[in-house]
Design an enzyme around this catalytic site. Structure first.
Site, short mmCIF file in Angstrom:
data_model
loop_
_atom_site.label_atom_id
_atom_site.label_comp_id
_atom_site.label_asym_id
_atom_site.label_seq_id
_atom_site.Cartn_x
_atom_site.Cartn_y
_atom_site.Cartn_z
N CYS A 241 0.88 -1.19 0.00
CA CYS A 241 0.00 0.00 0.00
C CYS A 241 0.90 1.23 0.00
O CYS A 241 1.95 1.22 -0.63
CB CYS A 241 -0.94 -0.02 1.21
SG CYS A 241 -0.09 -0.07 2.80
N GLY A 242 0.52 2.27 0.70
CA GLY A 242 1.33 3.48 0.74
C GLY A 242 2.45 3.43 1.75
O GLY A 242 3.58 3.85 1.47
#
Length: 286
Positions: A241-242
């Site tokens: 993800c981030g």
């Protein structure tokens, strides 16, 4: 409280056991940069009775330039002991995002450091409040605990492993960011990062794993959504993800349906998107 825990427990389950010796509740709320939400302040305004607050930023590696990297095992153990947690405790983790934004990360961190008696509260604080269950204000302070941690390196993937996986495709890389961030049409919330995704990765926004009340989709609906995204449950998964946070919502969902061959790319897009030597795609694979 020695019975094995499922990955998620219901609000009914927790309400029936709240206050039981050996059961500890953990508020693990955290929010993306730029959302103007203060998780610690919200905790002080109201939380499940007895819950301690784990600040995800503080419980991560303080020396890494990347956000939310796993800390050394000794540091994690010392921090959890200061919060009053013990090796013998059964832990229930929740957040107030309504989509398991950060509860899954803290659940995964405990498991990765060897604490298996841990579950996520299905529906989180939102469902608890909607059901008008008890809430308390202030800060919970417990006596120091006795907590130990040992890293299970099998649960983590690093930059080199993800680079190699582009070539060998031995694991499915599933990116839990929004479609716009994955496609490169939406700006990253952290400055200095390129837009797009790791070549060959699959996109499945973490917000699509839960229903309107914040609870995980039923098993069959979850399997169907994973299949629609292109995830093959017969193969191992790397979640990303981030910043390695919402990726863990996928690991949680997979565990809930019995798929345990998963790991997290800890550096995530904060590492990959910041480098000049990592390949990036800016379209959705078909």
């Amino acid at each position: 409280m020695n019975d094995p825990l499922p990955p998620v427990v219901s609000t009914d389950w927790l309400a029936a056991r709240l206050g039981t010796s050996g059961l500890r509740v953990v508020d693990a709320s955290w929010y993306l940069p730029g959302t103007a939400r203060d998780a610690a302040a919200e905790y002080r305004e109201g939380h499940i009775p007895g819950a301690v607050f784990v600040d995800l930023d503080v419980a991560s590696d303080q020396l890494s330039p990347l956000p939310h990297m796993l800390p050394p095992a000794t540091e994690f153990a010392a921090h959890m002991a200061r919060l009053g947690l013990n090796d013998s405790d059964t832990l229930v983790i929740y957040d107030a995002s309504g989509v398991n934004l950060s509860a899954g990360r803290v659940w995964w961190t405990f498991r990765t450091f060897g604490h298996e008696q841990v579950a996520v509260l299905d529906g989180g604080f939102g469902k608890w409040r909607a059901e008008q269950r008890p809430i308390e204000r202030g800060t919970v302070t417990l006596p120091p605990g006795n907590f130990t941690a040992r890293l299970d390196a099998r649960a983590v993937r690093d930059l080199a492993a993800v680079r190699a996986n582009i070539v060998n495709r031995s694991e499915q890389l599933v990116d839990m960011r929004s479609r716009g961030r994955f496609d490169g049409t939406e700006q990253e919330p952290r400055a200095g990062l390129r837009s797009g995704h790791v070549p060959g990765s699959i996109n499945l926004p973490y917000t699509e794993l839960v229903g309107p009340d914040g609870t995980l989709l039923p098993a069959e609906a979850l399997r169907r959504r994973l299949a629609e995204a292109g995830v093959d449950l017969r193969r191992p998964v790397i979640a990303t993800c981030g910043s390695g946070t919402s990726a863990c919502a996928l690991v949680l969902a997979l565990h809930s349906i019995g798929h345990t061959e998963s790991a997290v790319y800890d550096g995530a897009w904060s590492e990959w998107g910041a480098r000049a030597d990592t390949p990036v795609e800016t379209h959705t694979p078909r």
